[in-house]
Each structure stands twice: as structure tokens, then as C-alpha cells.
Design a protein around this motif. Sequence first.
Motif, PDB file in Angstrom:
ATOM      1  N   VAL A 109      15.725 -12.258  -4.007  1.00  0.00           N
ATOM      2  CA  VAL A 109      15.090 -11.046  -4.397  1.00  0.00           C
ATOM      3  C   VAL A 109      16.172  -9.972  -5.330  1.00  0.00           C
ATOM      4  N   LEU A 110      17.447 -10.042  -4.685  1.00  0.00           N
ATOM      5  CA  LEU A 110      18.548  -9.418  -5.375  1.00  0.00           C
ATOM      6  C   LEU A 110      18.852  -9.950  -6.791  1.00  0.00           C
ATOM      7  N   SER A 282      12.673  -3.441   4.665  1.00  0.00           N
ATOM      8  CA  SER A 282      13.364  -3.040   3.662  1.00  0.00           C
ATOM      9  C   SER A 282      13.236  -4.105   2.488  1.00  0.00           C
ATOM     10  N   ILE A 283      13.365  -5.522   3.035  1.00  0.00           N
ATOM     11  CA  ILE A 283      13.405  -6.331   1.951  1.00  0.00           C
ATOM     12  C   ILE A 283      12.106  -6.507   1.325  1.00  0.00           C
ATOM     13  N   VAL A 288       8.830  -5.353  -3.414  1.00  0.00           N
ATOM     14  CA  VAL A 288       7.525  -4.778  -4.013  1.00  0.00           C
ATOM     15  C   VAL A 288       7.840  -3.650  -4.992  1.00  0.00           C
ATOM     16  N   LEU A 289       8.680  -2.787  -4.841  1.00  0.00           N
ATOM     17  CA  LEU A 289       9.262  -1.755  -5.885  1.00  0.00           C
ATOM     18  C   LEU A 289      10.033  -2.656  -6.950  1.00  0.00           C
ATOM     19  N   ILE A 290      10.487  -3.510  -7.079  1.00  0.00           N
ATOM     20  CA  ILE A 290      11.126  -4.342  -7.882  1.00  0.00           C
ATOM     21  C   ILE A 290      10.311  -4.892  -8.806  1.00  0.00           C
ATOM     22  N   VAL A 291       9.129  -5.461  -8.355  1.00  0.00           N
ATOM     23  CA  VAL A 291       8.047  -6.151  -9.099  1.00  0.00           C
ATOM     24  C   VAL A 291       7.447  -4.828  -9.875  1.00  0.00           C
ATOM     25  N   ILE A 292       7.123  -3.763  -8.939  1.00  0.00           N
ATOM     26  CA  ILE A 292       6.404  -2.818  -9.673  1.00  0.00           C
ATOM     27  C   ILE A 292       7.171  -2.089 -10.950  1.00  0.00           C
TER      28      ILE A 292
END
Length: 305
Positions: A109-110, A282-283, A288-292
Motif C-alpha cells: 500500500v505504501l 487503519s490500513i 481507500v483514501l489513497i485510491v480516492i
Amino acid sequence: MTQKFPCIKTLRQNKLLLWLLILTITIIWGYAWVLMKASIEFMGPFSFSFLRFGVGTVTLMLFVWLLKIGIPPRESWKHLLIVGTLQTAIVFLFVMFALRYVDAGKSSVLLYSMPIWSSMLATKFLQEKITPAKMAGLWIGMLGLLTILGWDIWVGQNPSIIIGELLIIIAAISWAVSNVYYRIHVQDLPKIQATAFQMLFGTIAIFIVTLFMEWGEPVHLNAQSTYYILFTGVLASALCFTVWFIILGMIDMVTATISTMLVPMFGLVFSSLLLNEEMTPSIVVGFVLIVIGIIVAQLKNPRLQ
């Protein structure tokens, strides 16, 4: 290039087949995170990276020779060295070292926050306009990163884990820099040639670091560890990166960037199923926030070219 790869014409004419290929690549990359994490049980992280990309380089050089593509022009070697250092050496040295402390799912993710940094750099160096939507998307993506990192800080996480997470973010920035540098200096070279030689230079850099950092450390080669090396070297590195660069010539950069977010999704799933890693709130929220954020920042009229 189309004459040497007849399948490229087929991909251009068949959108479903193209998207199935993209899905296959992202699944392979997602699964590769599990193998990268598991490989640390058999050897040092730098030794694995050297063996992985050494195998990948040999595979690509074989294709370059069979297809009679030849070596790149002398003036391109400096640029390929820089791309190889940024994209192959720094990214995977930092990531593999961090995997000693950070879960594979969270690491994926990071690292795939890369499009956020690419968008910021493209605004500066590729003269892409910073629209209000793009600015909003960047802030949303940054909030996603803070959701992952901030939670670990506030719950008193082990400092080595936090340092590992920061190293992966630095790796994501290095990848973004290499993307922009590639667009400016290297993109006119044949894709398989550019991939092979940047990987060669990156592998040499990894080998030098391995000599200094892991000289004398044991490397346990057996059926399992050899499978990890061959899968990540031949499939996840040589084959997938080459096919991916070919796909980038058929699909707009926005859609391609967004589709890479499938990789951490598969990385989280495979890590949860095969490594029993916990998929914390949190992950999930940060992902989801990164994708958005990436969608908001970059998506505008995606189309197949």
C-alpha cells in the motif's frame, strides 16, 4: 516493434484481452509481495534482490539477443543508469530492507502511493497543470498515508517499523522520480531494450550494496527459495515490466496509473491469506483514501488510444 510482436496488434484491437492482461500482471505483482516477504527466511534482503534482478536481467538480455534489438545508443547509457538506480536499485533495496519489519500488505500500500508523488513531480517537470481536482486528490492521498503512518505513531509502534514505513515511502518517491526521468530521457528507446539495460545497471548497484552489507551471510537455496527467485525474477520482473511498458504505449497514463492500485489490493489479500497478516482498519482506510486521492487527482476522460 509491432512486426516483432504481432500480439501487440491483437491487444490494440481487443480491449477485453488488454484488460485481462493488466489484471494478470497486477495479480502477479500482488502475489510477489508475499514471496518477497517470505524470502527473508532464506537469505538477506539485498542478496534476494540481487538474485531476483540478476535472473530478470539475464532473461531480458536473452530476449534482446533473440529479437536482435541490439544495445542502446551510447548517449542513452547515462540515462538508463539513472533510471536503473532510481527504479530498480533504490526502490527494491529500501523495500526489501523494510520488509524485515513491515508487513507485506502494508508495504505494498505504501509503495503504491507512487502515483501521488508522480503527479506532483509531473506538475513541476512535465508542465502538467495543477487543477483544483488534482490538488484535492493529492491532499486526500496524503491523508491516506498519514492514516497508516499516524496510527502506528500514536499507538506506540516499534520505531523500526516506523523507519521501515518511511523507507518505503522514500522508495515510492524514487520510483516517481524515475517515471518522470524516463518520460523525459528514455521513452523513445525500444521498451524491452530500455527495461533490460536499466535493470542491468540497477542490478549492478544492488550487487555492490550486497557485497558491503551482506558479505558472508548465508544464502539458503532450496526448492522453495529458488521458486521465490525465479517467480519474482522471470515473471514479476522481466516479463511483467516489459509487458507493462508495452501496455503503456496503448493506454493513457491516467488509466494505467489507477490500474496499478490493484496491486496493493491483491497484496493485502494474499498477505492476509498466505502470511496471516492482520488487515487493520487503519490500513484499509488509508488504502481507500489513497485510491480516492489518485482517482480525483488524475482521472479525466480516460480512453484507450
